[in-house]
Design an enzyme around this catalytic site. Sequence first.
Site, PDB file in Angstrom:
ATOM      1  CE1 TYR A  35      95.010 127.995 -18.750  1.00  0.00           C
ATOM      2  CE2 TYR A  35      96.271 129.401 -17.270  1.00  0.00           C
ATOM      3  CZ  TYR A  35      95.116 128.720 -17.571  1.00  0.00           C
ATOM      4  OH  TYR A  35      94.059 128.757 -16.708  1.00  0.00           O
ATOM      5  CE1 TYR A  80     100.555 118.623 -10.770  1.00  0.00           C
ATOM      6  CE2 TYR A  80      99.617 120.642 -11.634  1.00  0.00           C
ATOM      7  CZ  TYR A  80     100.237 119.958 -10.615  1.00  0.00           C
ATOM      8  OH  TYR A  80     100.536 120.608  -9.441  1.00  0.00           O
TER       9      TYR A  80
END
Length: 386
Positions: free
Chosen positions: A285, A333
Amino acid sequence: MLKESWTPVSIVGVAESDLGKVPGKTALDLQAQAARLALDDAGLSLSDVDGVFAHTDDRFPAVLLSEYLGIQPRYIDSTNMGGMSNISHIRHAIAAISAGMCSVALITYGSTQASDGSRALASVVENPRTPRGQFVLPYGQLSPIGYYAMVAQLHFHRYGTTLTDLAEVAVAARKWAALNPKAYRREPLTLEDVMQSPVLADPLRARDCCLVTDGGGALVITTAERAASLKKKPVSVKGLSESFSHHYTPFSTADWLETGVAKTAQEALDMADVKREDIDVVQIYDHFTIGVLQSLEELGFCKRGEAGDFVKNGALAPGGAFPINTSGGGLSYGHPGMFGIFLVIEAVRQLRGECGDRQLPRHELAMCHAPGLVFSCNTTMILGAQ
């Protein structure tokens, strides 16, 4: 939950919705879009789903999504633990399937934070009656970036980490995003670009921070037995561990560089009966660049204080010594508020060999790691190709 008590399960479908800025769609729309695509990916239909695990910025999301999609579930779950929520939902789905409470679990997330402008000030709305609302936010602490800025300062002070080390993480993410047609930011990014971007919370610059986008994602999970006859190559859940510490404000935490990640990593590896060196695909993450450095150390891929050296010279980028976050991650992204589900989507695609130009040559085992809230809880999961 002990591995011995699990019914073996597999992830059989994954998908994301439209990403970036998606005006005119609600978080519910994005979840529904991702859900239908994930079910099609699995070769299943809405009528097969009897467990719904959903999280959005709305209230009662699992009930709401079930109604919206016309599902009559036998089991629902809307647990919210921040960015790790959907990986935690996988654990809950395993428990529900093992207990016979459902057989096909649909896990979704959706957010329209970009269109709503709800993170425009790098913070979140907080009820003024909560402890954080009373004693932290009125004094100018941006959340969560302010806490991670303090962690970065601590890492700099204790280990000599530098702005360049942080920038390596962001540049590597952008290089992966350039190979991903679905990524929101694909234009070139240099170390100098990162270090010269505006300071948001010293020492973190704008490019040290994840994107704010709209988007949704979905996963479909069922028994390994049923998965064997479905459309796509199933991906098995081999190990999964969680840790929990405090609510949101970490001022009672003894050491902000010791957040419980090491415990979840070791437990997940032991459960899967594999070692770190066996892992081919790593998804961490990346809400902030410092979070990646900290996680690499706590997960045990490098020693404490050595992450700055570990990431140098494009080690995390395509062709690097330790490629991670192959979608482009939350830094390039997309990042619609909570990113955990997107780590899993990319890991599954890598294990299936579906990632095209960004496909890793070895892709038998994957590790996904996500935190929740602010150093509050963590989850680490091991996935395997079948």
